[in-house]
Enzyme design. Sequence first.
Site, mmCIF file in Angstrom:
data_model
loop_
_atom_site.group_PDB
_atom_site.id
_atom_site.type_symbol
_atom_site.label_atom_id
_atom_site.label_comp_id
_atom_site.label_asym_id
_atom_site.label_seq_id
_atom_site.Cartn_x
_atom_site.Cartn_y
_atom_site.Cartn_z
ATOM 1 N N HIS A 173 -7.885 1.756 1.443
ATOM 2 C CA HIS A 173 -7.880 1.314 2.843
ATOM 3 C C HIS A 173 -8.750 2.238 3.711
ATOM 4 C CE1 HIS A 173 -5.295 -1.166 5.841
ATOM 5 N NE2 HIS A 173 -6.506 -0.999 6.304
ATOM 6 N N GLU A 216 0.833 -1.203 0.000
ATOM 7 C CA GLU A 216 0.000 0.000 0.000
ATOM 8 C C GLU A 216 0.868 1.253 0.000
ATOM 9 O OE1 GLU A 216 -2.815 -0.273 3.225
ATOM 10 O OE2 GLU A 216 -3.826 -2.004 2.350
#
Length: 529
Positions: free
Chosen positions: A279, A261
Amino acid sequence: MAKPIVLIAEELSPATVDALGPDFDVRNVDGTDRPALLTALADADAILIRSATNVDGEAIAAAKKLKVIARAGVGLDNVDIKAATAAGVMVVNAPTSNIISAAELTVGHILSLARHIPGAHASLAAGTWARSRYTGVELYEKTIGIIGLGRIGALITARLQAFGMNVIAYDPYVTAARAQQLGVTLLPLDDVLGQSDFLTIHMPKTPETTGMISTEQLALMKPTAFIVNVARGGLIDEDALYAAVKSHRIAGAGLDVFVSEPPTSSPLLELDNIVLTPHLGASTDEAQEKAGVSVARSVRLALGGELVPDAVNVAGGIIDTTVRPGIPLMEKLGQVFSGLADSPITSVDVEVRGEIAELDVSVLKLAALKGIFSNIVSESVSYVNAPLLAEARGVTVRLVTDSVSEEYRNLLTIRGSLSDGSQVSVSGTLTGTKQTQKIVEINGYDVEVPFADHLLVMLYTDRPGIVAIYGKEFGDANINIAGMQIARTSAGGQALSVLTVDTEVPEGLLEKVRVAIDASLMREIDITE
């Protein structure tokens, strides 16, 4: 006295500071500024973080006064839990703060996939009116498969049942009774994969669950099925998912979490039948506020030396309400135990008998150790460092449980061996509607004495006039006896007397009484909350 210093290393809700209250010196630092963070940690008693601050071994070593690391969220990838535990630092998080937000985001992904909402918006924003291209499906009477029927899985179940969906699930740790209560059919994983129109995964990330949905599992799904993951990146093999979606082996996917990420180089970004979010599982105002307030309360408890249910490096986890009243009782029993010990403790058995033995009572072992060491060591004793203190002293500790208790509904006992070969035991229970804490056994003698601030324990040979002797001595010293009970093995044998007194007894008076009655044991034990 200087207030404990609480360091806030990232932006948290104003309610977090309010929940801390006025008892702390609250300071702020940019947790991503490493030199500033290490400098600020030198004086900190606690630090509150989110996901951007890395509290590793170096940071913990720099924080000599640190007692608690609080993560306002669920994940703890940015905290070195092992290093914190070794240093006696409690680590807490907010495990339930985002469960509603995560469940709602999951439903949002499912709706977005069913009705092509992101793609339809992007098309219209680009000036295209393509109604036929975005024909979707209803959720009504479709089957939703849930892998992991925990708290979030249960919330999703309730929400999607309201849409008229049939819910099936795979979870090896959920009982059939629990599933029936939720209105869910438990099935083997392969059956869930094969029957689901929509599939959502809510498992912890472990070596066993990483990549648990890969090429083989995706091949079992319907070509019209969609898969969603808002739990942990890596539960779904991203390469396998890309191949399955691109080849139309499945209809599409919704992801909020990724192996790396942000997923800037992921091929998943190329596909138009995948909905991706950055997220956002905990990214609601409500979740952030709940997380901040939760860990602020945990910090207050931790710095007060109290039990923190959300401490991840303390055994026990969430404490059942029927177990909780036993915690202060076990701490007091620990103080009595250590007060009776004449020589170093070599081993301790913490025994829990009765109804609560069917529950997770591991926290009672921690409470016992905290009570034992609170009057033995000079340092502050917490639920985190009490096991470390036992280990450092070579004390072996066991938790013994038995659902059978013959005399009491629940019976808590601390039994241990000392270096001189002798043994000490003390038992207690909670009685009546007020859950009164009572001592019911000391070294094999049956008693029933409520706890008081000052206890006197005496062991002597039973004979007439003994009570009159010590009663007169305490009376002459203006020490009031609030309660008393005597237990004996036989007439003329050994007798154990337990007194509760209103004030502390001077050491000289204790020795005078010991000589007067020829006691083999004379001990005053002061109980602190």
